[in-house]
Structure formats: C-alpha cells, structure tokens
Design a protein around this motif. Structure first.
Motif, PDB file in Angstrom:
ATOM      1  N   LYS A 229     -27.987  42.255  26.454  1.00  0.00           N
ATOM      2  CA  LYS A 229     -28.681  42.276  25.165  1.00  0.00           C
ATOM      3  C   LYS A 229     -28.117  43.383  24.276  1.00  0.00           C
ATOM      4  CE  LYS A 229     -33.388  42.777  23.341  1.00  0.00           C
ATOM      5  NZ  LYS A 229     -34.796  42.963  23.718  1.00  0.00           N
ATOM      6  N   ALA A 230     -27.907  44.545  24.850  1.00  0.00           N
ATOM      7  CA  ALA A 230     -27.345  45.662  24.092  1.00  0.00           C
ATOM      8  C   ALA A 230     -25.927  45.340  23.629  1.00  0.00           C
ATOM      9  CB  ALA A 230     -27.362  46.928  24.941  1.00  0.00           C
ATOM     10  N   SER A 231     -25.141  44.715  24.487  1.00  0.00           N
ATOM     11  CA  SER A 231     -23.772  44.341  24.122  1.00  0.00           C
ATOM     12  C   SER A 231     -23.757  43.332  22.987  1.00  0.00           C
ATOM     13  CB  SER A 231     -23.042  43.759  25.327  1.00  0.00           C
ATOM     14  OG  SER A 231     -22.906  44.726  26.327  1.00  0.00           O
TER      15      SER A 231
ATOM     16  N   SER B 256     -24.596  44.976  19.697  1.00  0.00           N
ATOM     17  CA  SER B 256     -23.444  45.731  19.210  1.00  0.00           C
ATOM     18  C   SER B 256     -22.413  44.791  18.595  1.00  0.00           C
ATOM     19  CB  SER B 256     -22.818  46.520  20.359  1.00  0.00           C
ATOM     20  OG  SER B 256     -21.675  47.199  19.920  1.00  0.00           O
ATOM     21  N   ALA B 257     -22.151  43.684  19.255  1.00  0.00           N
ATOM     22  CA  ALA B 257     -21.192  42.707  18.733  1.00  0.00           C
ATOM     23  C   ALA B 257     -21.694  42.129  17.418  1.00  0.00           C
ATOM     24  CB  ALA B 257     -20.962  41.597  19.754  1.00  0.00           C
ATOM     25  N   ASN B 258     -22.983  41.882  17.313  1.00  0.00           N
ATOM     26  CA  ASN B 258     -23.568  41.346  16.088  1.00  0.00           C
ATOM     27  C   ASN B 258     -23.374  42.319  14.932  1.00  0.00           C
ATOM     28  OD1 ASN B 258     -25.107  39.473  14.536  1.00  0.00           O
ATOM     29  ND2 ASN B 258     -26.878  40.803  14.757  1.00  0.00           N
ATOM     30  N   THR B 259     -23.566  43.604  15.191  1.00  0.00           N
ATOM     31  CA  THR B 259     -23.378  44.621  14.148  1.00  0.00           C
ATOM     32  C   THR B 259     -21.928  44.651  13.687  1.00  0.00           C
ATOM     33  OG1 THR B 259     -25.175  45.957  15.058  1.00  0.00           O
ATOM     34  CG2 THR B 259     -23.598  47.082  13.641  1.00  0.00           C
ATOM     35  N   VAL B 260     -21.001  44.583  14.632  1.00  0.00           N
ATOM     36  CA  VAL B 260     -19.573  44.586  14.283  1.00  0.00           C
ATOM     37  C   VAL B 260     -19.245  43.376  13.426  1.00  0.00           C
ATOM     38  CG1 VAL B 260     -17.240  44.335  15.224  1.00  0.00           C
ATOM     39  CG2 VAL B 260     -18.837  45.939  16.267  1.00  0.00           C
ATOM     40  N   LEU B 261     -19.745  42.210  13.809  1.00  0.00           N
ATOM     41  CA  LEU B 261     -19.446  40.992  13.057  1.00  0.00           C
ATOM     42  C   LEU B 261     -20.070  41.027  11.666  1.00  0.00           C
ATOM     43  CD1 LEU B 261     -19.778  38.330  15.888  1.00  0.00           C
ATOM     44  CD2 LEU B 261     -17.683  39.133  14.797  1.00  0.00           C
TER      45      LEU B 261
END
Length: 46
Positions: A16-18, A21-26
């Motif tokens: 979930k944390a990963s 983080s990926a969502n924020t980057v995208l």
C-alpha cells in the motif's frame, strides 16, 4: 495461523505504501507534462 495473518497484513501495508508513492510520482509527472505542454516551443513560429 496468527503469524501468517500478521505477515500478510505487513506485506499488504508495505504494498500500500509503495503504491501510494508510485501514485504521487505519476501525479507529479502528469503535472509536469501538462506544464511543459503549454510552454512555447522553438517550432511555434514555423
């Protein structure tokens, strides 16, 4: 059985944390791309 559930919950929390983080980057990439799309290009005058 209890340890398996705890391990699974820990693994899911990590995933979930990963994903967050990926969502924020995208999202940041999308914002930057949108900003760049509106900028003036050297080809604009041609």
């Amino acid at each position: 059985m209890g340890d398996q559930v705890k391990n699974l919950m820990n693994m899911l929390a990590s995933d979930k944390a990963s994903l967050r983080s990926a969502n924020t980057v995208l999202q940041n990439t999308d914002i930057q791309t949108g900003t760049n799309a509106g900028s003036v290009s050297v080809l604009t005058g041609y």
